[in-house]
Design an enzyme around this catalytic site. Structure first.
Site, short mmCIF file in Angstrom:
data_model
loop_
_atom_site.label_atom_id
_atom_site.label_comp_id
_atom_site.label_asym_id
_atom_site.label_seq_id
_atom_site.Cartn_x
_atom_site.Cartn_y
_atom_site.Cartn_z
N ARG A 144 0.76 -1.26 -0.12
CA ARG A 144 -0.01 -0.04 0.08
C ARG A 144 0.79 1.31 0.02
O ARG A 144 0.26 2.35 0.32
CB ARG A 144 -1.04 0.08 0.99
CG ARG A 144 -2.06 -1.06 1.14
CD ARG A 144 -3.09 -0.89 2.03
NE ARG A 144 -4.09 -2.08 1.89
CZ ARG A 144 -3.71 -3.04 2.65
NH1 ARG A 144 -2.83 -3.26 3.50
NH2 ARG A 144 -4.51 -4.24 2.63
N LYS A 166 2.82 11.12 -11.87
CA LYS A 166 1.82 10.03 -12.45
C LYS A 166 2.61 8.87 -12.76
O LYS A 166 3.81 8.87 -13.42
CB LYS A 166 1.52 10.78 -13.73
CG LYS A 166 0.23 11.60 -13.97
CD LYS A 166 0.14 12.10 -15.28
CE LYS A 166 -1.12 12.89 -15.30
NZ LYS A 166 -1.36 13.46 -16.79
N GLU A 215 9.47 18.17 -25.87
CA GLU A 215 8.66 18.50 -24.72
C GLU A 215 9.33 19.85 -24.34
O GLU A 215 8.69 20.49 -23.52
CB GLU A 215 8.61 17.46 -23.36
CG GLU A 215 8.13 15.89 -24.10
CD GLU A 215 6.43 15.96 -24.16
OE1 GLU A 215 5.91 17.00 -23.78
OE2 GLU A 215 6.19 14.99 -24.70
N LYS A 269 7.12 22.57 -15.23
CA LYS A 269 6.35 21.36 -14.78
C LYS A 269 5.92 21.27 -13.38
O LYS A 269 5.04 20.98 -12.89
CB LYS A 269 7.12 19.97 -15.12
CG LYS A 269 6.25 18.91 -14.89
CD LYS A 269 5.77 18.07 -15.93
CE LYS A 269 4.57 16.84 -15.58
NZ LYS A 269 4.86 15.62 -16.12
N GLU A 279 -4.85 16.72 -11.81
CA GLU A 279 -5.25 16.97 -13.02
C GLU A 279 -7.01 17.11 -12.99
O GLU A 279 -7.63 16.49 -13.72
CB GLU A 279 -4.89 16.00 -14.26
CG GLU A 279 -5.20 16.34 -15.55
CD GLU A 279 -4.30 15.25 -16.74
OE1 GLU A 279 -3.39 15.27 -16.26
OE2 GLU A 279 -5.09 15.35 -17.67
N ARG A 286 -2.78 21.11 -15.30
CA ARG A 286 -2.02 19.96 -15.99
C ARG A 286 -2.66 19.84 -17.41
O ARG A 286 -1.68 19.22 -18.23
CB ARG A 286 -2.28 18.77 -15.14
CG ARG A 286 -1.25 18.62 -14.15
CD ARG A 286 -1.19 17.39 -13.40
NE ARG A 286 -0.27 16.37 -13.95
CZ ARG A 286 0.28 15.72 -12.80
NH1 ARG A 286 0.06 15.73 -11.72
NH2 ARG A 286 1.64 14.80 -13.41
N ASN A 290 -0.85 19.35 -22.21
CA ASN A 290 -1.14 18.40 -23.40
C ASN A 290 -1.03 19.14 -24.88
O ASN A 290 -1.66 18.69 -25.68
CB ASN A 290 -2.76 17.91 -23.19
CG ASN A 290 -2.52 16.70 -22.29
OD1 ASN A 290 -2.02 15.72 -22.36
ND2 ASN A 290 -3.14 16.97 -21.08
N HIS A 297 -1.30 12.22 -30.42
CA HIS A 297 -1.91 10.89 -29.79
C HIS A 297 -2.75 10.32 -31.03
O HIS A 297 -2.89 9.19 -31.02
CB HIS A 297 -3.01 11.07 -28.51
CG HIS A 297 -2.08 11.49 -27.43
ND1 HIS A 297 -2.88 11.87 -26.22
CD2 HIS A 297 -0.85 11.00 -27.06
CE1 HIS A 297 -1.69 12.17 -25.47
NE2 HIS A 297 -0.70 11.60 -25.95
N HIS A 318 7.27 9.23 -29.37
CA HIS A 318 6.31 10.28 -28.90
C HIS A 318 6.58 11.68 -29.26
O HIS A 318 5.75 12.39 -29.63
CB HIS A 318 6.14 9.79 -27.41
CG HIS A 318 5.31 10.74 -26.63
ND1 HIS A 318 3.89 10.99 -26.87
CD2 HIS A 318 5.74 11.85 -25.79
CE1 HIS A 318 3.39 11.78 -26.06
NE2 HIS A 318 4.24 12.53 -25.50
#
Ligand SMILES: NC(=O)c1ccc[n+]([C@@H]2O[C@H](COP(=O)([O-])OP(=O)(O)OC[C@H]3O[C@@H](n4cnc5c(N)ncnc54)[C@H](O)[C@@H]3O)[C@@H](O)[C@H]2O)c1
Length: 415
Positions: A144, A166, A215, A269, A279, A286, A290, A297, A318
């Site tokens: 956990r 993330k 990026e 960031k 998000e 956030r 994108n 994508h 990517h």
């Protein structure tokens, strides 16, 4: 892991070394806080920082290692931990989207259990975004929640994936691999520390380094809203020194310049993530990260698209898809009257200077592409949300863009 190869000689590596003090960027969340340490030769810095955050030796540390890293460099990092008294366990993983799976997660969790890791111990992710996402998710779920540390080794993972918590894996819906839902299972689990050593970039293939730079260009187009309106101009002027397209891997690498690049991008960031850790902000936060990604994508899964027309280089990485997406987003914005009219040409020039593709052959018809964009995770109540770069290095969320402007975006990157 890879033995030392010809692409990275000792001379190349020494060009990446510097004695400058590392830069520190804090990530300040309401319930959490951690530092991103950026610089070169940071193995002993890692040990000192682990102690400072209460993960002092003797403890067990499971290191999830990217199989693409050079063995002797990994050994150096592990030796630093062992010399400080940590009981180190290694688990080597192949970094591919295929490996970002339930099976790899299970393998890592079993290795952690066999090593008898307890909640007071730690997991170190040593690798690019694939290893970070997978290891972070393992840390989130093991007993956990285990504390974990990221040591990103690709430019993309330094400036983007390692910051923000993330974590996750892909979900294969069918055994033939045709329906793979990217990052479908995961958790927000912030690392306790991030140590970004730019020396790793000396061995990173140049195509991967360029992919990370996409990026950085993205951050430059939204940085005005996050305290660094000069980032785009600075990046544009630094590009020839960072990634001259015809230069050898590593020989053009300047540790100071790389440290500056990574630190400024991490700062953006970190600020975005701090305002919107999960998000949940629909029109800012956030989701702005994108920018270019709704276009990207739509084309990333297409197996036939190649960055330079050579089929053996397909599919797009990517970052290559994001670079194309940035040009498409700027063109869409200009056509819709939201972006400055000279922005598409500026973005295209910067993308070219980074050695990234500015157009791609083999795109389907615009209607098909727009349909694919509608399947994006960011679609809300049936309305497509696009991030559009505006003036003064800012970007906004728009859900009312005329499809003809979006089609103009696609036409701008079509060979
Ligand atoms: N968590 C987030 O916020 C976030 C953000 C962006 C992307 N991601 C994820 O990151 C992943 C992509 O990450 P990436 O671009 O870092 O690529 P990657 O992890 O797939 O690594 C790319 C390749 O580089 C190799 N490699 C890594 N470091 C190296 C080094 N120093 N020298 C030589 N080879 C090296 C790897 O073995 C691999 O072959 C995707 O799965 C994406 O979903 C996550």
């Amino acid at each position: 892991m890879r033995p030392m190869d010809q692409a990275m000689s000792k001379a190349d590596l020494s060009s990446a070394q510097s004695n400058a003090a590392p830069r520190l960027v804090p990530v300040e969340l309401a319930a959490d806080r951690y530092d991103v340490v950026i610089g070169s030769n940071l193995a002993s810095e890692l040990v000192a920082r682990l102690t400072a955050i209460g993960l002092e030796a003797p403890r067990r540390v499971m290191v999830a290692i990217d199989a693409g890293l050079h063995e002797h460099e990994v050994d150096r990092w592990i030796a630093a931990l062992e010399a400080a008294g940590y009981a180190v366990h290694r688990h080597v993983l192949t970094a591919s989207e295929h490996a970002k799976s339930l099976a790899s997660l299970e393998g890592l969790l079993i290795a952690m259990a066999r090593a008898k890791l307890e909640r007071r111990d730690a997991l170190l992710a040593l690798g690019g975004g694939v290893i970070g996402d997978l290891a972070g998710f393992a840390a989130a779920t093991y007993q956990r929640g285990l504390r974990w540390v990221q040591a990103p080794t690709t430019l993309l993972s330094m400036v983007d994936a390692s910051v923000g918590g993330k974590t996750g894996i892909n979900l294969a819906m069918s055994s033939d691999g045709h329906d793979v839902r990217k990052n479908y299972i995961g958790a927000f689990h912030q690392p306790a520390l991030v140590v970004a050593d730019v020396c790793w970039l000396a061995s990173l293939p140049i195509r991967q380094r360029r992919a990370g730079l996409a990026e950085c260009l993205k951050h430059g187009l939204l940085s005005g809203g996050w305290g660094d309106a000069e980032l785009w101009d600075w990046t544009e002027s630094a590009l020839p020194r960072l990634f001259a397209p015809d230069r050898q891997i590593a020989s053009d690498l300047s540790a100071e310049l790389m440290t500056e690049l990574v630190a400024r991008n991490v700062a953006i960031k970190a600020k975005v993530v701090a305002t919107d850790p999960h998000e949940r902000v629909p029109l800012g936060g956030r989701v702005l990260l994108n920018l270019g990604h709704t276009f990207a994508h739509a084309i990333e899964p297409m197996a036939n698209l190649s960055p330079d027309g050579d089929p053996s280089h397909a599919p797009l990485h990517h970052g290559e898809a994001v670079a194309l997406g940035l040009i498409a987003a700027a063109t869409t914005g200009a056509r819709a009257g939201r972006s400055p009219s000279d922005l598409p040409a500026r973005v295209r020039r910067a993308v070219a200077a980074a050695g990234l593709p500015t157009a791609v052959a083999g795109l389907p018809a615009n209607d098909d592409l727009i349909q694919r964009m509608r399947a994006d995770k960011k679609v809300m109540s049936g309305r497509m949300r696009l991030i559009i770069p505006t003036a003064k290095a800012c970007s906004v969320v728009a859900d009312d863009i005329d499809p003809r402007a979006i089609a103009a975006g696609w036409d701008a990157i079509r060979v």
